[in-house]
Write a protein that holds these residues in place. Structure first.
Motif, short mmCIF file in Angstrom:
data_model
loop_
_atom_site.label_atom_id
_atom_site.label_comp_id
_atom_site.label_asym_id
_atom_site.label_seq_id
_atom_site.Cartn_x
_atom_site.Cartn_y
_atom_site.Cartn_z
N ALA A 570 0.77 -1.35 0.08
CA ALA A 570 0.01 -0.05 0.15
C ALA A 570 0.82 1.24 -0.03
N ARG A 571 1.89 1.17 0.69
CA ARG A 571 2.96 2.48 0.79
C ARG A 571 3.51 2.84 -0.66
N ASP A 572 3.88 1.46 -1.30
CA ASP A 572 4.72 1.76 -2.35
C ASP A 572 3.62 2.22 -3.42
N LEU A 573 2.42 1.54 -3.59
CA LEU A 573 1.30 1.85 -4.68
C LEU A 573 1.08 3.22 -4.43
N ASN A 574 0.66 3.63 -3.12
CA ASN A 574 0.30 5.12 -3.01
C ASN A 574 1.38 6.16 -3.45
N ALA A 575 2.59 5.82 -3.30
CA ALA A 575 3.68 6.49 -4.06
C ALA A 575 3.62 6.26 -5.68
N GLU A 579 3.52 8.64 -9.86
CA GLU A 579 4.74 8.24 -11.07
C GLU A 579 4.01 8.54 -12.35
N GLU A 580 4.69 8.97 -13.32
CA GLU A 580 4.21 9.23 -14.58
C GLU A 580 3.60 7.69 -15.07
N GLY A 581 4.15 6.71 -14.71
CA GLY A 581 3.63 5.24 -15.42
C GLY A 581 2.58 4.74 -14.67
N PHE A 582 2.10 5.51 -13.78
CA PHE A 582 0.74 4.75 -13.03
C PHE A 582 -0.48 4.66 -14.19
N ALA A 583 -0.92 5.86 -14.73
CA ALA A 583 -1.98 5.62 -15.68
C ALA A 583 -1.86 4.63 -16.66
N ALA A 584 -0.73 4.32 -17.07
CA ALA A 584 -0.27 3.36 -18.11
C ALA A 584 -0.64 2.27 -17.64
N ALA A 621 7.19 -9.39 -24.06
CA ALA A 621 7.20 -8.18 -23.36
C ALA A 621 6.78 -8.90 -21.66
N LEU A 622 5.93 -9.78 -21.65
CA LEU A 622 5.67 -10.01 -20.36
C LEU A 622 6.81 -10.87 -19.88
N GLU A 623 7.31 -11.92 -20.40
CA GLU A 623 8.39 -12.35 -19.97
C GLU A 623 9.76 -11.54 -19.48
N LYS A 624 9.97 -10.52 -20.24
CA LYS A 624 11.07 -9.56 -20.07
C LYS A 624 10.80 -8.88 -18.86
N VAL A 625 9.44 -8.23 -18.60
CA VAL A 625 9.07 -7.63 -17.64
C VAL A 625 9.09 -8.40 -16.18
N ARG A 626 8.78 -9.70 -16.41
CA ARG A 626 8.54 -10.44 -15.41
C ARG A 626 10.00 -10.71 -14.53
N LEU A 642 6.78 -2.19 -9.67
CA LEU A 642 5.51 -1.57 -10.50
C LEU A 642 6.15 -0.64 -11.39
N LYS A 643 7.20 0.00 -11.17
CA LYS A 643 8.07 0.90 -12.38
C LYS A 643 8.35 -0.19 -13.49
N ALA A 644 8.85 -1.33 -13.09
CA ALA A 644 9.41 -2.18 -14.07
C ALA A 644 8.13 -2.81 -14.98
N MET A 645 6.98 -2.90 -14.36
CA MET A 645 5.83 -3.35 -15.27
C MET A 645 5.18 -2.16 -16.13
N THR A 646 5.47 -1.08 -16.00
CA THR A 646 4.75 -0.24 -16.99
C THR A 646 4.85 -0.32 -18.18
N PRO A 647 6.08 -0.93 -18.91
CA PRO A 647 6.37 -1.00 -20.35
C PRO A 647 5.08 -2.12 -21.03
N LEU A 648 4.54 -2.67 -20.07
CA LEU A 648 3.27 -3.75 -20.60
C LEU A 648 2.17 -2.70 -21.44
N ARG A 649 2.01 -1.34 -21.02
CA ARG A 649 0.94 -0.85 -21.84
C ARG A 649 1.02 -1.10 -23.18
#
Length: 694
Positions: A570-575, A579-584, A621-626, A642-649
């Protein structure tokens, strides 16, 4: 025109703990009712002493505001003919609302014209409506333990003895508990009992002060603290801030005067808690300290009266305290004659709870559960003997004379007696600290033994009471289970204790069954109810830390078995929301989630069966992000994960644009759904993004 209103309910002495809540309620009720009764005012103030609750409204209008009500009717084209004649619809609408058809007006709403009936209700004089308003205030007040008196059905904090109600100089006529209102109040019970006439509302505070009553609790509190601190300084010491004690004293008296007293310095050889507890908790005295933090043979108290005869009053207080300290010294001396370990078996004489056995049985369960928690918390194995010994002795001071007389000292005396017996410092520290935190905002244990045994103690109590069906309802919580659960959750979060809540609940439940106690509720029920109970405490704690409500819900939806891990996510998601990548990532997850949940079952992804370019690229892309995110997830670094997951958009958007997920071919459809499920699973390790507000 406006006047001031004062409404005083005179009573027998109301318990101090009732007063703050009652005054808050009175102000809130008055504000709400003044709005309902359409009475304008400048300010609502409440005053309180042990013998009165008073409502003071300044600048209260002498008449209600006029009420204008507009009632929507049929469309104009239905209400009137083309030549402007009213139809039956208009006539009926006007008649039903008590207005003439010629009084109907038209209003344009959303491009259409409708007729409205405008009804005006003239305001009544305030003196006519105030009796009902003030009675509603009285009847709206609630107290922790109200009482009845005489033959009355009415319940109130304590019996009502007089009612004062003045609007300016006029008496507001009403009756409360069979007592008619008037302009008479009563002063200090001994110095100026009264009755005393109040000529006008504006003179209320002055009349009372003249008769040794300071009705303004805020002024009274400031005066008490000024007197106490100044007197301590004159005596060569200082008092520590104690808001709870100050609040209690404030609502115990009406005309405060501080005075000092002394006691035999020999008592300073006792543990400081043994000296302070009789002073503070039993006599409501302020202990006095020197600049080195040492307790002085001095106390400050506050009496309800003037400065007359202070020497006599001081000697009386000194005699009372001397007797209490003499008892404490005797208990301390006698208790130490028997080792704490030799008292453990006497816990068989104390019932923990009727259906849950004795304190000795609880001690054995805590010992067992503490051993298991050492392993569950991944603590060093060599800690087990120390934790076991701490758990064995943790409740033994309950059968000492000191704790019997001063229950507030449980745990504290156990630590002193254990040290006297030569127990290890870690054991002594754990005995004291296993009760921490005792309330919201209290300090947490800084010893491993105190932390482990404290967790075990709380879990045993919670599981036992939930198993016996003793679940708190409303304001009823006789076993303080909300406080116990809050302590457990706070320790897990603040001390970063990562464990399976379901697992430790099961272990605690097993302790009862192995001890021969059959709980009324089965393990599944207890685990489900208690986990939900702790989840509520966790939600409150996270909200106090400034975490958004939707973030809390999203993280809880992804799993709440590990309380500390929920906080980290929750703390990290709140932060991450900043971030710019949240919406994506939210968009990507939501698109995948909305379709994946329609699958209805779990599918196994077959990478070799992916044929279209966009689905192959999404898989890669999923494998790379994973590969980038999973090490961060395992390390609990959820913000970087979470930042590492943003390229999935982008690959997800391309996937939805390039293929039909719900293809007619079953194998193709199921494989594409499996791919989306894999995306959802990755993000779901942190939170359910579908619950987040965009």
């Amino acid at each position: 025109m406006a006047r001031d209103l004062v409404f005083e309910i005179g009573t027998e002495e109301i318990p101090a703990r009732f007063m703050p809540g009652a005054l808050e309620q009175m102000a809130a009720l008055a504000g709400q009712l003044l709005e309902e009764y359409r009475l304008k005012y400048q300010q609502v103030t409440t005053y309180g002493t042990p013998r009165r609750l008073a409502l003071y409204i300044s600048g209260l209008a002498e008449e209600q505001e006029e009420r204008v009500q507009e009632i929507k009717g049929p469309p104009v084209k239905v209400a009137f003919t083309a030549d402007g004649q009213p139809t039956k619809a208009a006539l009926g609408f006007a008649r039903n609302n008590g207005v003439g058809v010629e009084e109907l007006v038209t209003r344009c709403i959303n491009g259409g014209e409708y007729v409205f009936a405008v009804k005006k209700e003239a305001g009544r004089p305030a003196l006519e409506v105030l009796p009902d308003l003030l009675l509603a205030v009285v009847n709206g007040l609630s107290f922790p333990k109200p009482m009845r008196w005489g033959s009355l059905d009415m319940r109130f904090a304590r019996p009502i003895r007089w009612v004062l109600a003045l609007f300016g100089e006029e008496v507001v006529p009403l009756e409360v508990a069979g007592l008619p209102s008037g302009r008479v109040t009563y002063g200090h019970r001994f110095l100026a009992p009264g009755p005393h006439e109040v000529p006008a509302a504006s003179a209320y505070l002055q009349v009372l002060e003249k008769n040794y009553v300071l009705a303004d609790q805020h002024r009274r509190r400031r005066l008490i603290w000024e007197q106490v601190t100044q007197l301590a300084a004159r005596e060569g010491g200082r008092v520590e801030e104690d808001p709870d004690l100050l609040e209690e004293i404030n609502y115990l008296l009406e005309y405060p005067t501080a005075l000092a007293g002394r006691f035999n310095p020999e008592y300073l050889k006792l543990p400081r808690e043994v000296v302070i507890t009789p002073m503070r908790d039993h006599q409501r005295y302020f202990p006095v300290w020197n600049d080195r933090g040492e307790l002085l043979p001095l106390f400050i108290t506050v009496h309800n009266g003037t400065a007359a005869h202070l020497d006599t009053i001081s000697r009386g207080n000194e005699r009372v305290l001397a007797a209490r300290l003499a008892d404490a010294a005797f208990f301390y001396r006698e208790d130490r004659k028997i080792p704490l370990a030799d008292r453990v078996n006497k816990l068989e004489e104390i019932v923990f709870q009727e259906s849950l056995g004795t304190m000795l049985a609880k001690t054995r369960r805590i010992m067992r559960l503490s051993r298991m928690l050492v392993q569950a918390l991944d603590l060093p194995g060599e800690l087990v003997p120390t934790v076991e010994r701490t758990a064995e002795l943790a409740k033994a001071d309950l059968v000492t004379a000191m704790v019997y007389e001063f229950p507030e000292l449980q745990g504290i005396m156990g630590s002193y007696y254990a040290a006297h017996d030569g127990e290890a410092p870690e054991v002594c520290q754990g005995i004291r600290q296993h009760y921490w935190p005792r309330f919201a905002g209290d300090r947490l244990p800084d010893s491993l033994t105190g932390m482990v045994v404290g967790l075990a103690d709380r879990l045993d109590t919670l599981v036992g009471c939930f198993g016996a069906g003793l679940i708190p309802t409303g304001s009823q919580d006789p076993y303080a289970l909300r406080r116990q659960a809050a302590g457990l959750v706070t320790m897990a979060v603040e001390l970063d204790l990562q464990f399976s809540l379901a697992g430790v609940i099961a272990a605690a439940y097993e302790g009862y069954t192995e001890g021969g106690i059959r709980l009324a509720q089965d393990l599944t029920t207890v685990r489900e109810q208690l986990a939900g109970f702790c989840r509520q405490r966790l939600e409150h704690l996270l909200a106090e830390k400034g975490i958004r409500f939707d973030v809390i819900q999203a993280c809880l939806a992804a799993g709440s078995d590990d309380l500390a891990d929920v906080f980290h996510r929750a703390r990290d998601l709140n932060a991450f929301r900043e971030e710019e990548g949240f919406a994506a990532l939210q968009t990507a997850f939501t698109r995948a989630f909305n379709l994946a949940r329609q699958a209805g079952e779990r599918y196994v992804l077959q990478p070799d069966a992916l044929k279209e370019k966009v689905e192959i690229e999404l898989y890669r892309a999923l494998e790379k992000v994973r590969q980038q995110a999973e090490p961060k997830l395992k390390a609990g670094n959820y913000l970087e994960a979470l930042k590492a997951m943003t390229p999935l958009r982008e690959p997800i958007d391309a996937f939805f644009d390039g293929v039909l997920v719900m293809a007619p071919e079953k194998e193709v459809r199921n494989n594409r759904l499996a791919l989306l499920q894999e995306v959802v699973d990755l993000v779901f390790q942190v939170a359910d993004f579908s619950r987040l507000v965009p």
